[in-house]
Design an enzyme around this catalytic site. Structure first.
Site, mmCIF file in Angstrom:
data_model
loop_
_atom_site.group_PDB
_atom_site.id
_atom_site.type_symbol
_atom_site.label_atom_id
_atom_site.label_comp_id
_atom_site.label_asym_id
_atom_site.label_seq_id
_atom_site.Cartn_x
_atom_site.Cartn_y
_atom_site.Cartn_z
ATOM 1 N N GLU A 119 54.214 -23.173 14.019
ATOM 2 C CA GLU A 119 53.667 -24.035 15.087
ATOM 3 C C GLU A 119 54.352 -25.400 15.090
ATOM 4 O O GLU A 119 53.792 -26.380 15.588
ATOM 5 C CB GLU A 119 52.150 -24.212 14.918
ATOM 6 C CG GLU A 119 51.328 -22.943 14.857
ATOM 7 C CD GLU A 119 51.122 -22.281 16.218
ATOM 8 O OE1 GLU A 119 51.654 -22.800 17.213
ATOM 9 O OE2 GLU A 119 50.463 -21.237 16.262
ATOM 10 N N HIS A 142 46.029 -27.682 11.911
ATOM 11 C CA HIS A 142 45.566 -26.485 12.618
ATOM 12 C C HIS A 142 44.900 -25.558 11.613
ATOM 13 O O HIS A 142 45.470 -25.255 10.566
ATOM 14 C CB HIS A 142 46.752 -25.763 13.290
ATOM 15 C CG HIS A 142 46.439 -24.350 13.662
ATOM 16 N ND1 HIS A 142 45.405 -24.014 14.516
ATOM 17 C CD2 HIS A 142 46.993 -23.173 13.273
ATOM 18 C CE1 HIS A 142 45.346 -22.701 14.638
ATOM 19 N NE2 HIS A 142 46.289 -22.167 13.892
ATOM 20 N N HIS A 144 41.394 -22.348 11.183
ATOM 21 C CA HIS A 144 40.623 -21.288 11.837
ATOM 22 C C HIS A 144 39.146 -21.404 11.463
ATOM 23 O O HIS A 144 38.608 -20.538 10.754
ATOM 24 C CB HIS A 144 41.166 -19.907 11.421
ATOM 25 C CG HIS A 144 42.613 -19.658 11.741
ATOM 26 N ND1 HIS A 144 43.366 -18.677 11.125
ATOM 27 C CD2 HIS A 144 43.447 -20.267 12.615
ATOM 28 C CE1 HIS A 144 44.607 -18.684 11.616
ATOM 29 N NE2 HIS A 144 44.688 -19.651 12.503
ATOM 30 N N HIS A 214 41.256 -18.414 18.637
ATOM 31 C CA HIS A 214 42.266 -18.639 17.608
ATOM 32 C C HIS A 214 41.848 -19.692 16.574
ATOM 33 O O HIS A 214 41.629 -19.351 15.416
ATOM 34 C CB HIS A 214 43.607 -18.998 18.264
ATOM 35 C CG HIS A 214 44.726 -19.184 17.291
ATOM 36 N ND1 HIS A 214 46.050 -19.217 17.640
ATOM 37 C CD2 HIS A 214 44.725 -19.385 15.952
ATOM 38 C CE1 HIS A 214 46.803 -19.390 16.587
ATOM 39 N NE2 HIS A 214 46.021 -19.504 15.547
HETATM 40 O O1 2HA Z 1 50.270 -20.350 10.346
HETATM 41 O O2 2HA Z 1 47.670 -20.020 11.920
HETATM 42 O O3 2HA Z 1 48.721 -20.109 14.350
HETATM 43 C C1 2HA Z 1 49.586 -19.293 10.855
HETATM 44 C C2 2HA Z 1 48.822 -19.699 12.044
HETATM 45 C C3 2HA Z 1 49.522 -19.730 13.316
HETATM 46 ZN ZN ZN Z 2 46.465 -20.123 13.637
#
Ligand code: 2HA
Ligand code: ZN
Length: 271
Positions: A119, A142, A144, A214
């Site tokens: 990313e 980023h 999850h 995501h």
């Molecule tokens: O790095 O989360 O969106 C793995 C991820 C990509």
């Molecule tokens: Zn991701």
């Protein structure tokens, strides 16, 4: 082992904090396998010796041209690397990159030729914006977060204003510590320029951006703050979910109570 962190306590402390956050992401279940990625602008720690360090990779394209990043240095999590490994050893699970004078390419300089996150265009576009706006932000994250991602599977919550109001009304601290709320980006392919562009537009208005089905992207002056903003919003989502599990929909604080918090604490409405 020879490392860019040796005899550089300030740089080491910044990366120790990144490692601490990576540990939290794993513990929270937000970072399965190689899930999530992060970057930290470390240009303030760069001395003449680092500037003279030769590249340990070829010249690599970023994929976008980012004029504010000329000559900047970033720590980037490595592609395919695990957050739980980064928590133990950030320089084995990531690397330091130097942005070249064309502002469109970079080279890896330390410690090992670990290729940066998939990313990268998205993270560096955010870094470029943060430098340009003069807000002093250095970190992009980023991850999850489970409850927020779950909510993004329902059309009912895929509206930035509606989702923000729900989360703010779950517990007073949500508004206090995420006063700009959460912006929603419709599903787009991971690593795509489309996702990067949409994220950039949303982060100009909101504290955290939720990628449909995501994960989230947060920015901050340092990695701990980027984590805290994600954590505060996901906590609100968790309370909403817990009420659903009890068999009812959380009532939420009234709009008047939410507004009172904004007024009393003099909370900002923009960055
Ligand atoms: O790095 O989360 O969106 C793995 C991820 C990509
Ligand atoms: Zn991701």
């Amino acid at each position: 082992m020879k490392s860019i962190l040796n005899n550089r306590p300030a740089l080491k402390a910044a990366l120790d904090e990144v490692a601490e956050v990576a540990g939290y992401l794993w513990q929270k279940g937000w970072a399965e396998r190689n899930g999530g990625n992060l970057t930290l602008n470390i240009t303030e720690f760069i001395d003449d010796e680092i500037k003279a360090m030769p590249a340990i990779s070829g010249v690599l394209p970023i994929g976008v041209t980012l004029p504010n990043l000329k000559g900047c240095y970033f720590y980037c999590k490595g592609t395919g690397k695990r957050m739980r490994d980064l928590a133990r050893d950030p320089m084995a699970a990531g690397s330091v990159v130097r942005i070249l004078d064309d502002c469109a390419s970079y080279e890896i300089i330390a410690d090992l030729p670990v290729m940066p996150t998939s990313e990268l265009p998205s993270h560096l576009s955010l870094q470029d914006y943060m430098l340009g706006c003069g807000c002093g932000y250095k970190a992009t994250l980023h991850t999850h977060p489970i409850e927020l991602v779950a909510m993004s599977h329902s059309k009912e919550y895929l509206d930035s204003e509606r989702l923000t109001q729900i989360l703010w009304s779950m517990i007073p601290e949500t508004l206090a510590f995420a006063p700009l709320g959460i912006g929603v980006v419709p599903y787009a392919l991971p690593s795509s320029v489309e996702l990067a562009d949409a994220t950039l537009e949303q982060i100009k208005r909101y504290d955290v951006v939720l990628w449909e089905k995501h994960g989230t992207v947060a920015v901050g002056p340092d990695m701990m703050e980027a984590f805290d903003q994600t954590d505060v919003l996901n906590k609100a989502a968790n309370i909403f979910m817990t009420a659903k599990n009890f068999g009812f929909t959380a009532e939420g604080m009234t709009p008047e109570s939410v507004q009172e918090i904004r007024t009393v604490f003099n909370l900002p409405t923009h960055r």
